[in-house]
Motif scaffolding. Sequence first.
Motif, PDB file in Angstrom:
ATOM      1  N   THR A 148      10.536  40.337  15.711  1.00 43.11           N
ATOM      2  CA  THR A 148      10.789  39.092  15.120  1.00 43.11           C
ATOM      3  C   THR A 148      10.163  39.245  13.486  1.00 43.11           C
ATOM      4  N   ALA A 149       9.069  39.728  13.442  1.00 46.27           N
ATOM      5  CA  ALA A 149       8.648  39.841  12.271  1.00 46.27           C
ATOM      6  C   ALA A 149       9.560  40.378  11.132  1.00 46.27           C
ATOM      7  N   ILE A 174      12.944  40.719  11.238  1.00 49.28           N
ATOM      8  CA  ILE A 174      13.970  39.946  11.347  1.00 49.28           C
ATOM      9  C   ILE A 174      13.734  38.974  10.171  1.00 49.28           C
ATOM     10  N   LYS A 175      12.509  38.113  10.503  1.00 47.61           N
ATOM     11  CA  LYS A 175      12.130  37.168   9.481  1.00 47.61           C
ATOM     12  C   LYS A 175      12.135  37.656   8.037  1.00 47.61           C
ATOM     13  N   LYS A 176      11.263  38.774   7.799  1.00 48.83           N
ATOM     14  CA  LYS A 176      11.399  39.406   6.476  1.00 48.83           C
ATOM     15  C   LYS A 176      12.775  39.705   5.913  1.00 48.83           C
ATOM     16  N   ASP A 177      13.628  40.180   6.763  1.00 49.56           N
ATOM     17  CA  ASP A 177      14.945  40.662   6.339  1.00 49.56           C
ATOM     18  C   ASP A 177      15.657  39.263   6.044  1.00 49.56           C
ATOM     19  N   ILE A 178      15.649  38.388   6.800  1.00 48.42           N
ATOM     20  CA  ILE A 178      16.346  36.958   6.348  1.00 48.42           C
ATOM     21  C   ILE A 178      15.648  36.253   5.132  1.00 48.42           C
ATOM     22  N   GLY A 179      14.352  36.579   4.893  1.00 44.97           N
ATOM     23  CA  GLY A 179      13.736  36.201   3.734  1.00 44.97           C
ATOM     24  C   GLY A 179      14.333  37.100   2.530  1.00 44.97           C
ATOM     25  N   ALA A 180      14.344  38.433   2.413  1.00 46.30           N
ATOM     26  CA  ALA A 180      14.769  38.985   1.559  1.00 46.30           C
ATOM     27  C   ALA A 180      16.311  38.923   1.264  1.00 46.30           C
ATOM     28  N   LEU A 181      17.178  38.436   2.419  1.00 42.63           N
ATOM     29  CA  LEU A 181      18.572  38.429   2.072  1.00 42.63           C
ATOM     30  C   LEU A 181      18.888  36.979   1.182  1.00 42.63           C
ATOM     31  N   SER A 182      18.194  35.872   1.739  1.00 42.33           N
ATOM     32  CA  SER A 182      18.214  34.609   1.162  1.00 42.33           C
ATOM     33  C   SER A 182      17.764  34.749  -0.309  1.00 42.33           C
ATOM     34  N   ALA A 183      16.760  35.504  -0.574  1.00 43.46           N
ATOM     35  CA  ALA A 183      16.270  35.527  -2.081  1.00 43.46           C
ATOM     36  C   ALA A 183      17.496  36.414  -2.685  1.00 43.46           C
ATOM     37  N   ALA A 184      18.205  37.458  -2.029  1.00 44.77           N
ATOM     38  CA  ALA A 184      19.084  38.356  -2.568  1.00 44.77           C
ATOM     39  C   ALA A 184      20.309  37.415  -3.014  1.00 44.77           C
ATOM     40  N   VAL A 185      20.717  36.533  -2.060  1.00 45.06           N
ATOM     41  CA  VAL A 185      21.788  35.484  -2.124  1.00 45.06           C
ATOM     42  C   VAL A 185      21.660  34.481  -3.246  1.00 45.06           C
TER      43      VAL A 185
END
Lengths: 348, 209
Positions: A99-100, A102-113
């Motif tokens: 879970t942690a 995936i949360k980090k990944d989602i955060g990074a991906l949203s920043a990248a977008v």
Amino acid sequence: MATRTAHSSYRDRTNEFRSAVESARKQLNVGASSSGGSSAGSRLDGSKAVASIQSEFNRRASKIGLGIHQTSEKLARLAKLAKRTSVFDDPTKDIQDLTAIIKKDIGALSAAVADLQHLCDSQNETGNISRDTTSHSTTVIDNLKNRLMSTTNEFKDVLTMRTENMKVHEDRRKLFSAAAGKEPANPFIRQRPLVNRGNSSDSAPPPAPWATESSESAPLFPRSTLTNRKKGNGEASSSSQPLMMQQQQQLAVHQDSYMQSRAEALQNVESTIHELGNIFTQLATMVSQQGEIAIRIDENMDDTLANVEGAQGQLLKYLNSISSNRWLMIKIFFVLMVFLMIFLFFVA
Amino acid sequence: MKITALLVLKSDASASSSSSASAGGGDPLVLANATDVSHFGYFQRGAAKEFILFVARTVAKRTPPGQRQSVQHEEYKVHSYNRNGLCAVAFMDDHYPIRSAFSLLNKVLDEYQKAFGDSWKLAKSDATQPWPYLTDALTKFQDPAEADKLMKIQRDLDETKIILHKTIESVLERGERLDSLVEKSSDLSAASQMFYKQAKKTNQCCTVL
């Protein structure tokens, strides 16, 4: 962990991609230098710059797409883990780690977008890029954003499912371990399910007095503790409180065992009645089978009776025929005549 | 399985806290008493009665309202049940099942409330008249099955089950006898058929003589 290496491989690809782009650019440079001409070179430089910006954009977009894909894979794994949890074998740690991550990944991906969007906007402002390119880049960015949002929603669903499963497991665990008085703070609440289970059979009056009492003992206890606290004037009431609590806990356990023994007795009675029902059913089956046998015996006896009667009739006929035989009279007369003849012949 | 004593006491809810405002205010008051000390020697009966009273008072004082309690004292088990300040205490030996004891106490309390209503709340001193119901109860409920309906039901059901087992055995025996009867009747029918044929043969065949 596999997810960690996947995460690191996600980073490594960046460098590979950059080197591939460099080589492509070199090829473009070689192609440009073969045609010759500085103006062509400058134009090509301009287009090269555009191409470089474009390739940068493409690179970033492809990076983000890859990241989203990997995150959704991890999410699918997490969903499988969360669904599969049984009461005893609970991979809580794995689920929490995943879970942690995936949360980090989602955060990074949203920043990248967000970065990509920023880059696209800056491109729109600075360069003389065609309309198709801008529309293409905006479309790409929108697509990436939508995919990221859907991934986030799936993540949320998986988390809610996980919390529901945890709740269900807690309930089941409490059900299984309700026999042992593990939590002395909760026996007041737990007495009611025992009351309900005990009320299943027909002895309603005995459970009723202590059912009402258990329901009023529960509010009596907090009330008595409250009154104790109110009366506490430093007269060793603070030390009597833990004693009272202990006593109450002990008494609650005693009450619990009393209820349990009653419930047990009722269950015994119920099972005995059930067995009795079984026995009666078996009895009925056996008696019906034996009824069939009795009918067969009856038929046999009827056959015997018919046979014997027929035989008796035959014998009577025989007797009649023997006793009243006309032939017999003629035969006797004939025999007499024969004897007379012989007698007459020999004498006269 | 013996009940030695049954008592009904008035135990105030405030008696369980340690406020000793009045000297006798903490001790419960005996409202009804029935004891069976016949198995003690003649000279020990008085002492035994006193002992029973004292232990009953102590246990009733320590039982908070709305609670049941069982205390082991020497060779007796003392069961007490406090219901809204009215406390019933019973002295039993170790073999008496606990559940029957508490259902007996329940019954005693119900009877007491029916008989005396709420007059016990005004009692200030020990009641001295014997209560006939309690003495009857003492003798009647020496058998734990009497007090506890569940035990009675269980006992009846067990007897019924035994009777049914016997019934099933006799039904099986009946089945065996019926089987032998079937055999015999089929043999008989065969024999009679042979007889009939023989008679018919005798009748038809020899018409000569």
